[in-house]
Design an enzyme around this catalytic site. Structure first.
Site, PDB file in Angstrom:
ATOM      1  N   LYS A  48     -45.136   1.293  95.698  1.00 59.19           N
ATOM      2  CA  LYS A  48     -46.104   2.062  94.908  1.00 59.19           C
ATOM      3  C   LYS A  48     -46.651   3.234  95.720  1.00 59.19           C
ATOM      4  O   LYS A  48     -46.741   4.364  95.218  1.00 59.19           O
ATOM      5  CB  LYS A  48     -47.246   1.158  94.443  1.00 59.19           C
ATOM      6  N   SER A 102     -51.172  -1.090  96.389  1.00 53.96           N
ATOM      7  CA  SER A 102     -51.565  -2.483  96.533  1.00 53.96           C
ATOM      8  C   SER A 102     -50.899  -3.318  95.451  1.00 53.96           C
ATOM      9  O   SER A 102     -50.593  -2.816  94.369  1.00 53.96           O
ATOM     10  CB  SER A 102     -53.092  -2.619  96.444  1.00 53.96           C
ATOM     11  N   ASP A 103     -50.695  -4.580  95.764  1.00 49.79           N
ATOM     12  CA  ASP A 103     -50.161  -5.495  94.770  1.00 49.79           C
ATOM     13  C   ASP A 103     -50.660  -6.898  95.085  1.00 49.79           C
ATOM     14  O   ASP A 103     -50.911  -7.227  96.240  1.00 49.79           O
ATOM     15  CB  ASP A 103     -48.631  -5.484  94.752  1.00 49.79           C
ATOM     16  N   GLN A 104     -50.787  -7.691  94.034  1.00 51.24           N
ATOM     17  CA  GLN A 104     -51.231  -9.073  94.198  1.00 51.24           C
ATOM     18  C   GLN A 104     -50.328 -10.005  93.410  1.00 51.24           C
ATOM     19  O   GLN A 104     -49.968  -9.709  92.264  1.00 51.24           O
ATOM     20  CB  GLN A 104     -52.659  -9.247  93.709  1.00 51.24           C
ATOM     21  N   ALA A 111     -51.278  -7.504  99.064  1.00 56.01           N
ATOM     22  CA  ALA A 111     -50.803  -6.568 100.076  1.00 56.01           C
ATOM     23  C   ALA A 111     -51.371  -5.191  99.797  1.00 56.01           C
ATOM     24  O   ALA A 111     -51.561  -4.800  98.639  1.00 56.01           O
ATOM     25  CB  ALA A 111     -49.278  -6.516 100.070  1.00 56.01           C
TER      26      ALA A 111
END
Length: 191
Positions: free
Chosen positions: A52, A68-70, A105
């Site tokens: 991203k 960011s990613d979850q 992250a």
């Protein structure tokens, strides 16, 4: 100061980043979030956060870009955003009485820098009745949240415990790690 861009349209991440009081803009990354075959939840979160940030940085050379990613991790299985009431119900039934690890992250891409950090949040869900699940889903409608729970609102009532060294990680952007990465990119929130 270079432009600061959040590679996300998530209202939760925008709200968190605004806490740092740095001017920023948000941009969609258009990254395919499909997991690769056999990809572990932590690896998926890291890959997507970096992808991203890189996608938006390619459109905005010279900017400092945060991605960011979850991903919710239940016994090594990725639990994503439910999208619908039925999927959310099934997710919460599976997580009832269990520990779920939320892998969040964050990546920062800037000229001369592509760095990533990951925060792990251990969440223990209490035993949930179907009535409690239904009441929660009707009240909070967490269909855009990994693991079907908004802990920043009524979702906290679903839990017995939360363990993390970065409390904002569970909402979707680990600000302690974000600050560290921004300093590496030359942006100091306290300057």
């Amino acid at each position: 100061m270079p432009a600061l861009i959040l590679a996300s349209t998530s209202p939760y991440r925008r709200e968190l980043l605004a806490r740092l009081r740095l001017p920023f803009e948000a941009a969609a990354s258009q990254v395919d979030e499909t997991a690769l075959p056999g990809e572990a939840p932590a690896a998926l979160a890291e890959r997507l956060a970096l992808a991203k940030a890189r996608a938006v940085a390619a459109q905005r050379p010279g900017a400092v870009v945060i991605g960011s990613d979850q991903v919710a991790d239940l016994d090594g299985e990725t639990i994503g955003k439910p999208g619908t009431h039925e999927v959310a119900t099934a997710q919460l039934r599976r997580m009832s009485g269990r520990e779920v690890i939320f892998q969040t992250a964050v990546a920062v891409v800037a000229p001369g820098l592509a760095a990533i950090e990951r925060a792990e949040v251990r969440v223990r869900f209490r035993e949930l009745s179907d009535a409690a699940i239904e009441a929660y889903l009707k009240a909070d409608r967490p269909y855009d949240c990994a693991g079907s729970a908004k802990v920043e609102s009524l979702g906290i009532a679903l839990l017995d415990a939360v363990v993390s060294d970065d409390p904002t990680a569970l909402i979707g952007l680990p600000l302690i790690r974000t600050c560290a990465l921004l300093r590496r990119a030359g942006l100091e929130p306290l300057a």
